[in-house]
Design an enzyme around this catalytic site. Structure first.
Site, PDB file in Angstrom:
ATOM      1  N   GLU A  24      -4.314  -3.323   2.768  1.00 48.30           N
ATOM      2  CA  GLU A  24      -5.749  -3.511   3.019  1.00 48.30           C
ATOM      3  C   GLU A  24      -6.572  -3.194   1.782  1.00 48.30           C
ATOM      4  OE1 GLU A  24      -9.792  -2.868   3.620  1.00 48.30           O
ATOM      5  OE2 GLU A  24      -8.468  -1.148   3.274  1.00 48.30           O
ATOM      6  N   ASP A  53      -1.571   1.355   4.206  1.00 50.53           N
ATOM      7  CA  ASP A  53      -1.360   1.574   2.775  1.00 50.53           C
ATOM      8  C   ASP A  53      -2.208   2.733   2.261  1.00 50.53           C
ATOM      9  OD1 ASP A  53      -3.581  -0.097   3.362  1.00 50.53           O
ATOM     10  OD2 ASP A  53      -3.647  -0.863   1.313  1.00 50.53           O
TER      11      ASP A  53
END
Length: 383
Positions: A134, A77
């Site tokens: 995350e 991400d």
């Protein structure tokens, strides 16, 4: 140079990295990135399961007749930050960029995936865990809740992160507590909006929020032992749109980091107490929205020594630092290590801006090193 490094497909790694860097997606919104990753590992011959914990991917490959299995995890991400640089592969999405190096982490695991699929010089099962979310501490718990380790059993799980300020290309391993628990909270303070020329008819949440920001800074300074480490950061303060308008409400976003269960409980209680007392003293009301409960990232001592030894054998003693540093930064890989033994290491990114800085640049020179580490770990662990 290590033999594995020399045999990696650097051209493909460069292509994968720059594609992901140009096309970042925010946490738990990484649909296209997940499809891109899944397509690559599927073409390499892996058994691929998509949609684990929303956008998570597990790619499995078995070689030989061994019963052992390990998990190698990378995140993918991006961050809600505008990138500031002149790279030819700069982010093409306004206000979103890979400024923590997760595109590099995934590329290193993909590079290892290609090598392992072609050589199959291991005996057992390797599971590549590509994790979303995350940055918001959502992806790891989401994959675990979706049956990650029940559906895809492993004996141990491993993670890695690039780190600016550490010597370029060197690997750093530390047993025990390595990264802090983080609690990401949002606080909404509500007052009474009005005209900037008539403050007596309003209740100003900006003033209340400003007082709260300063009060929060006393928690660590006056309550946490100097022998321990903690930090309370207000990373966002959102209120109003015009200078002549008193806002009706204000939003504060907090990052609260602690390294012991006792300090975590104490700090969070003090944050709650100060939010309540500061809001009340200014005549405001408040709401607290708590994020995923934090966890300290704890490396298993035996596993850390084992993988450090594999790294020494692969790269040489001078390229491995043991023990390495610890950080107040946080990682939701901590939740995976609560379920399975394993270790998390750092790979030096050299003298660059720190991760989360708008001018951070992931050094592509470390891509083959990270990929070679994953290969060596797989071959060494699954002999």
């Amino acid at each position: 140079m290590n033999a594995i490094v020399n045999k990696l497909d650097r051209a493909s790694m460069k292509e994968w990295f720059e594609h992901m860097h140009r096309s970042p997606e925010l946490s738990m919104q990484e649909e296209k990135t997940a499809q891109y990753i899944a397509g690559i590992v599927r073409d390499l011959g892996y058994e691929v399961e998509e949609g684990v914990g929303k956008h998570g991917i597990v790619a499995s490959l078995k070689a030989g007749n061994g019963n052992g299995a390990i998990g190698l995890r990378a995140d993918f991400d991006a961050l809600p930050i505008e990138e500031i640089n002149t790279l030819p592969y700069k982010s093409g999405v306004t206000g979103v960029a890979h400024l923590c190096g997760h595109d590099g982490h995934t590329t290193m695991l993909l590079g290892a995936a290609k090598y392992l699929a072609e050589t199959r010089n291991f005996n057992g099962t390797v599971r590549l865990i590509f994790q979303p979310g995350e940055e918001t501490m959502q992806g790891g718990p989401a994959m675990i809740e979706d049956g990650l380790f029940e559906r895809f059993p492993v004996d141990a799980v491993f993670g890695m992160h690039n780190m600016p300020g550490l010597e370029l290309g060197k690997l750093y391993f530390t047993p025990g507590d390595v990264m802090a628990a983080v609690d990401n909270w949002e606080v909404e303070i509500t007052g009474k909006g009005g005209h900037g020329a008539m403050p007596e008819l309003s209740i100003d949440p900006v003033v209340a929020g400003s007082s709260l920001v300063m009060a929060l800074q006393t928690i660590v300074a006056r309550n946490v032992s100097p022998a321990n480490r903690a930090v309370v950061t207000v990373g966002a303060f959102l209120a109003g749109n015009a200078g002549n308008v008193i806002a009706h409400s204000a939003i504060l976003r907090l990052s609260i980091r602690t390294t012991t269960p006792e300090d975590r409980a104490m700090v969070l209680n003090n944050v709650r107490r100060l939010i309540s007392s500061q809001a009340e003293s200014f005549g405001c009301t408040f709401k607290i929205r708590e994020g995923v409960p934090g966890a300290v990232l704890v490396n298993d001592a035996a596993e850390t020594e084992k993988v450090a030894e594999i790294a020494r054998h692969t790269f040489g003693d001078d390229e491995v630092i043991y023990p390495g540093p610890t950080y107040l930064g946080s990682e939701d890989f901590a939740f995976m290590l609560q379920k399975k033994k394993g270790a998390y290491c750092f790979l030096g990114n050299g003298d660059t801006k720190m991760v989360h800085h708008p001018e951070f640049i992931f050094n592509q020179g470390i891509l083959p090193i990270g990929a070679a580490y994953w290969v060596a770990l797989t071959e060494g662990y699954l002999r």
